[in-house]
Design a protein around this motif. Structure first.
Motif, PDB file in Angstrom:
ATOM      1  N   ARG A  39       0.905  -0.915  -0.006  1.00 25.62           N
ATOM      2  CA  ARG A  39       0.048  -0.125  -0.444  1.00 25.62           C
ATOM      3  C   ARG A  39       0.826   0.826  -0.231  1.00 25.62           C
ATOM      4  O   ARG A  39       0.597   2.520  -0.769  1.00 25.62           O
ATOM      5  CB  ARG A  39      -1.187   0.269   1.416  1.00 25.62           C
ATOM      6  N   ILE A  53      -4.956   1.397  -1.857  1.00 24.11           N
ATOM      7  CA  ILE A  53      -5.256   1.591  -0.932  1.00 24.11           C
ATOM      8  C   ILE A  53      -6.408   1.390  -1.548  1.00 24.11           C
ATOM      9  O   ILE A  53      -7.507   1.319  -0.816  1.00 24.11           O
ATOM     10  CB  ILE A  53      -4.443   3.134  -0.802  1.00 24.11           C
ATOM     11  N   CYS A  69      -2.859   4.922   6.141  1.00 21.64           N
ATOM     12  CA  CYS A  69      -2.334   4.097   5.318  1.00 21.64           C
ATOM     13  C   CYS A  69      -1.015   5.225   5.633  1.00 21.64           C
ATOM     14  O   CYS A  69      -0.386   5.106   6.011  1.00 21.64           O
ATOM     15  CB  CYS A  69      -2.726   4.363   4.408  1.00 21.64           C
TER      16      CYS A  69
END
Length: 148
Positions: free
Chosen positions: A86, A103, A124
């Motif tokens: 990610r 993501i 994230c």
């Protein structure tokens, strides 16, 4: 002999270029034909990353002063045993790259709305910054979550 009241050749009617109702002119869309959509998924992703990075730089100004944040569409390869990354953290060059497509598309949301999409992007960013600084993501903004 009586003459016909009609003209010899009727005037041609132009149709198909838009409607000209009651002499108002041709209709067009409100935004115009050449304007892009106002909010796209890419813009929302970039704005969310930028606002989260701005917040974290305000909380950790000395640690994040020389860090470069980038957004890419996706990683070049899949890591064996890990899957699709990610984000990618490079401590040597003080750089974090967030991969937009993994993501957005590979995250499992229990409710797929704009709020939850924004929350997964912020998560994230927090996890990527925490990995670079060697901290727990909850340590990055401890006062933000203490509202009791």
């Amino acid at each position: 002999m009586s003459r016909s009241r009609r003209s010899a050749v009727p005037a041609p009617t132009v149709r198909g270029r838009g409607r000209d109702r009651h002499g108002r002119g041709a209709r067009s869309s409100v935004a115009g034909p050449f304007l892009p959509p106002l909010r796209t998924r890419i813009d929302l992703f970039d704005m969310t990353v930028a606002s989260t990075v701005e917040y974290l730089r305000g909380v950790w100004p000395d640690d994040l002063a020389d860090v470069t944040f980038e957004v890419a569409a996706g990683p070049h390869s899949v890591v064996a045993g890990v899957g699709v990354e990610r984000w990618m953290v490079s401590p040597a060059s003080r750089r974090i790259v967030f991969y937009r497509l993994p993501i957005q598309r590979l995250s499992r949301l229990h409710r797929n709305d704009e709020l939850h999409q924004r929350m997964i992007i912020e998560t994230c960013v927090f996890r990527g910054v925490a990995e670079l600084l060697g901290k727990d993501p909850w340590e990055l903004a401890p006062d933000r979550f203490r509202h009791f």
